[in-house]
Design a protein around this motif. Structure first.
Motif, PDB file in Angstrom:
ATOM      1  N   GLU A  33      -0.598  18.071  39.930  1.00 27.78           N
ATOM      2  CA  GLU A  33      -1.552  17.475  38.845  1.00 27.78           C
ATOM      3  C   GLU A  33      -2.913  17.339  39.476  1.00 27.78           C
ATOM      4  N   SER A  34      -3.243  18.366  40.249  1.00 26.16           N
ATOM      5  CA  SER A  34      -4.585  18.142  40.849  1.00 26.16           C
ATOM      6  C   SER A  34      -5.644  18.103  40.031  1.00 26.16           C
ATOM      7  N   ASP A  35      -5.617  18.510  38.904  1.00 30.33           N
ATOM      8  CA  ASP A  35      -6.525  18.633  37.808  1.00 30.33           C
ATOM      9  C   ASP A  35      -6.317  17.362  36.993  1.00 30.33           C
ATOM     10  N   LEU A  36      -5.704  16.679  37.308  1.00 29.88           N
ATOM     11  CA  LEU A  36      -5.556  15.314  36.279  1.00 29.88           C
ATOM     12  C   LEU A  36      -6.958  14.756  35.848  1.00 29.88           C
ATOM     13  N   GLU A  37      -7.054  14.720  34.692  1.00 31.09           N
ATOM     14  CA  GLU A  37      -8.447  14.348  34.091  1.00 31.09           C
ATOM     15  C   GLU A  37      -8.525  12.832  33.262  1.00 31.09           C
ATOM     16  N   ILE A  38      -9.250  11.937  33.663  1.00 29.55           N
ATOM     17  CA  ILE A  38      -8.956  10.777  33.109  1.00 29.55           C
ATOM     18  C   ILE A  38      -9.749  10.926  31.662  1.00 29.55           C
ATOM     19  N   MET A  39      -9.029  10.773  30.662  1.00 32.81           N
ATOM     20  CA  MET A  39      -9.629  10.980  29.245  1.00 32.81           C
ATOM     21  C   MET A  39      -9.987   9.752  28.706  1.00 32.81           C
ATOM     22  N   VAL A  40      -9.293   8.631  29.054  1.00 28.67           N
ATOM     23  CA  VAL A  40      -9.787   7.383  28.644  1.00 28.67           C
ATOM     24  C   VAL A  40     -10.003   6.558  29.969  1.00 28.67           C
ATOM     25  N   PRO A  41     -11.329   6.249  30.437  1.00 26.41           N
ATOM     26  CA  PRO A  41     -11.410   5.315  31.452  1.00 26.41           C
ATOM     27  C   PRO A  41     -10.824   3.859  31.370  1.00 26.41           C
ATOM     28  N   TRP A  42     -10.572   3.245  32.324  1.00 25.13           N
ATOM     29  CA  TRP A  42     -10.245   2.017  32.290  1.00 25.13           C
ATOM     30  C   TRP A  42     -11.127   1.195  31.332  1.00 25.13           C
ATOM     31  N   THR A  43     -10.220   0.631  30.159  1.00 29.01           N
ATOM     32  CA  THR A  43     -10.908  -0.081  29.042  1.00 29.01           C
ATOM     33  C   THR A  43     -10.026  -1.039  28.674  1.00 29.01           C
ATOM     34  N   GLY A  44     -10.411  -2.266  27.863  1.00 30.20           N
ATOM     35  CA  GLY A  44      -9.739  -3.144  27.379  1.00 30.20           C
ATOM     36  C   GLY A  44     -10.337  -4.448  27.474  1.00 30.20           C
ATOM     37  N   PRO A  45      -9.627  -5.573  27.228  1.00 29.99           N
ATOM     38  CA  PRO A  45     -10.259  -7.048  27.229  1.00 29.99           C
ATOM     39  C   PRO A  45     -10.691  -7.425  28.616  1.00 29.99           C
TER      40      PRO A  45
END
Length: 168
Positions: free
Chosen positions: A26-38
């Motif tokens: 999984e060396s290409d693991l791409e963050i699709m949604v960065p940390w978000t939320g309340p």
């Protein structure tokens, strides 16, 4: 999305166990949604305030079948609506690895076990779980209580899931 990793997948035999899927790169693991939320400042992406002394981390990950992408995308939309509206969610992030059979990773931080359980037992989540059984080659997840002042990482997720597989 590049064609190369997908062509590489087509030339490889499909793993048959969670362990085989999880062993992929999984060396290409791409963050699709960065940390978000309340708990996350939308302008900076940083925590709005320190994490609680004790909180719950939950993660799930799976390997979708190639013909499931359209249905999975719709299920993800429904799940995200449910997730973002849940009381007790602090933050969540999502990632995908093309090289690892399009593995999909979710990582969420919750105020407590009751908040997480409320989400897991919600109608939207339960419906998605039932449908996902037919859309994914394999799926796994775990949760733990954390006292860390920093958000968890996907490296920590991989280590915890590996430990869970060893303990089965």
């Amino acid at each position: 999305m590049t064609a190369e990793p997908l062509l590489d997948l087509a030339s490889r035999p499909v793993p048959t166990t969670v362990e085989e899927f999880a062993a992929c790169d999984e060396s290409d693991l791409e963050i699709m949604v960065p940390w978000t939320g309340p708990g996350i400042d939308p302008e900076t992406g940083a925590l709005r305030a320190p994490l609680p002394d004790t909180y719950v981390v939950a993660t799930s990950g799976g390997w979708p079948k190639p013909n499931a992408m359209e249905v999975a995308t719709e299920l993800n939309r429904v799940l995200l609506e449910e997730l973002w509206g849940r009381e007790g969610l602090i933050a969540a992030t999502f990632a995908i690895s093309q090289k690892c059979w399009m593995s999909s990773r979710a990582l969420a931080v919750w105020e407590d076990e009751d908040a997480l359980t409320g989400f897991l037992q919600s109608e939207g989540h339960m419906n998605a779980v039932r449908k996902t059984k037919n859309l994914a080659y394999a799926w796994e997840g775990t949760r733990w209580v954390s006292h860390s002042p920093t958000l968890p990482t996907f490296d920590e997720v991989r280590a915890r899931l590996a430990q869970q597989r060893r303990n089965k």
